[in-house]
Design an enzyme around this catalytic site. Structure first.
Site, mmCIF file in Angstrom:
data_model
loop_
_atom_site.group_PDB
_atom_site.id
_atom_site.type_symbol
_atom_site.label_atom_id
_atom_site.label_comp_id
_atom_site.label_asym_id
_atom_site.label_seq_id
_atom_site.Cartn_x
_atom_site.Cartn_y
_atom_site.Cartn_z
ATOM 1 N N THR A 264 0.809 -1.084 0.140
ATOM 2 C CA THR A 264 -0.149 -0.256 0.277
ATOM 3 C C THR A 264 0.968 0.966 0.001
ATOM 4 O OG1 THR A 264 -1.536 -1.096 1.128
ATOM 5 C CG2 THR A 264 -2.262 1.545 1.613
ATOM 6 N N PHE A 266 1.205 4.845 0.483
ATOM 7 C CA PHE A 266 0.560 6.319 1.674
ATOM 8 C C PHE A 266 1.134 7.891 1.136
ATOM 9 C CE2 PHE A 266 0.470 2.202 3.466
ATOM 10 C CZ PHE A 266 -0.520 2.426 4.671
#
Length: 364
Positions: A264, A266
């Site tokens: 992921t 960010f």
């Protein structure tokens, strides 16, 4: 063990003790220099960059990696220096970072990876609250998930940039390992699974194969999922191992994500403009006039100036039916001459152009 081996070990331990003392002395010296920097900056009212300088920090970390001859790998060595820099920055000016809470979320792990453990953290319940608190000045920075290698863009985060004045000051990538956490003894006892919708999607195949009978319930975050799961013996959560420790849950199964490379990305959001670091990216929000070939004309200046585009996402603009905006990441800094020229041409062609920020490329 022979007496010669014991004597050799004793000499090595004495050398390690001496090195520890020298390392401590040097860290203290570095901290005192950081305080001196703070004093000079406070006296110089014309300094507008603040104490946290992302381009300076990434320059230091890149140099550490380049100098590294082992045996510690680059990740281990940069983590050590990240914590030293974090502690020194806290001496100069405490920084508050907002993130999607409660404690134990992957976003909190991203905060710690990017800022170290010496920042103040502000856990919030939703992404829009993170934007509001940073805009209001309750936190200097926020950390929000923007895309996942398996499930793609986090739409709500992208939508927030349509009306927010905040800038992107950096990004950080985190490998995500999902775990099934519970007070239950085994899978058969689990009747309900709490998880963020992205986590549920990233573990769909494993859940179908092992817990088809359990109800899947969306939670606002994986930390919140763990907090809910601790209340009942027939519930489980999908979250990280740190959440298991925080909420006293057992790890029933490790690494249940369907894709082993699950990562992921960010974004670090704030009000600060970031200076060039030498290896940067720029995020843009673009909208084209509704006519044939409009998107091609938007992208053409980038190609002509040799600017690489690493990402493009489209989202409804909310200004009219079938009207879209595009989120684009390009290589380079907005102050780079080629990027500056391309942006000037884009201004002429786009119905909307918003530079969301230029910032150092994450070295993950």
């Amino acid at each position: 063990m022979s007496s010669d081996s014991e004597q050799e070990l004793q000499l090595i331990r004495e050398r390690i003790d001496a090195l520890d003392q020298e390392i401590q002395r040097l860290v203290t010296e570095r901290a005192n220099h950081a305080l001196e920097v703070a004093r000079i900056k406070q006296q110089n009212s014309s300094d507008t960059q603040g104490f946290y300088r992302p381009e300076r920090e990434i320059e230091i970390l890149r140099s550490i990696s380049e100098r590294n001859d082992g045996p510690l790998d680059d990740d281990a060595l940069t983590r050590i220096f990240r914590e030293i820099m974090s502690a020194c920055l806290a001496l100069q000016q405490p920084i508050t970072v907002a993130y999607l809470g409660p404690e134990g979320t992957y976003t909190q792990s991203a905060v710690e990876k990017h800022f170290g453990h010496s920042v103040r953290t502000l856990p919030l319940r939703a992404v829009d609250e993170i934007f509001r608190e940073v805009e209001a000045g309750a936190a200097q920075f926020g950390v929000v998930a923007v895309e996942n290698s398996t499930e793609g863009a986090v739409s709500h985060t992208l939508d927030m940039f349509l009306n927010s004045p905040l800038r992107i000051c950096g990004d950080v990538e985190l490998k995500i390992h999902h775990n099934l956490l519970s007070c239950a003894k085994n899978y058969a006892s689990v009747r309900t699974i709490y998880a963020h919708q992205q986590a549920l999607a990233q573990c769909r195949e494993w859940l179908d194969a092992n817990l088809m009978q359990a109800e899947r319930v969306d939670a606002t975050s994986n930390g919140e999922a763990a907090r809910l799961a601790m209340k009942r013996d027939d519930c489980a959560a999908i979250a990280g191992e740190n959440a298991a420790m925080l909420y006293s849950l057992k790890v029933l199964a490790k690494n249940i994500e369907d894709e082993p490379g699950n990562t992921t990305r960010f974004l670090i959001i704030g009000t600060q403009a970031v200076l060039p670091s030498g290896k940067d990216k720029t995020s843009l929000l673009l909208s084209a006039h509704n006519k044939p070939g409009a998107l091609h004309r938007l992208l053409e200046p980038l190609a002509r100036h040799g600017i690489s585009m690493s990402r493009i996402e489209s989202r409804p603009s909310r200004r009219g039916t079938w009207d879209y905006v595009f989120f684009i990441d390009i290589e380079g800094h907005e102050q780079d001459e080629t990027v500056k020229q391309a942006l000037e041409e884009l201004h002429q062609e786009a119905s909307l152009l918003k530079v969301l920020g230029s910032y150092p490329r994450a070295d993950n």
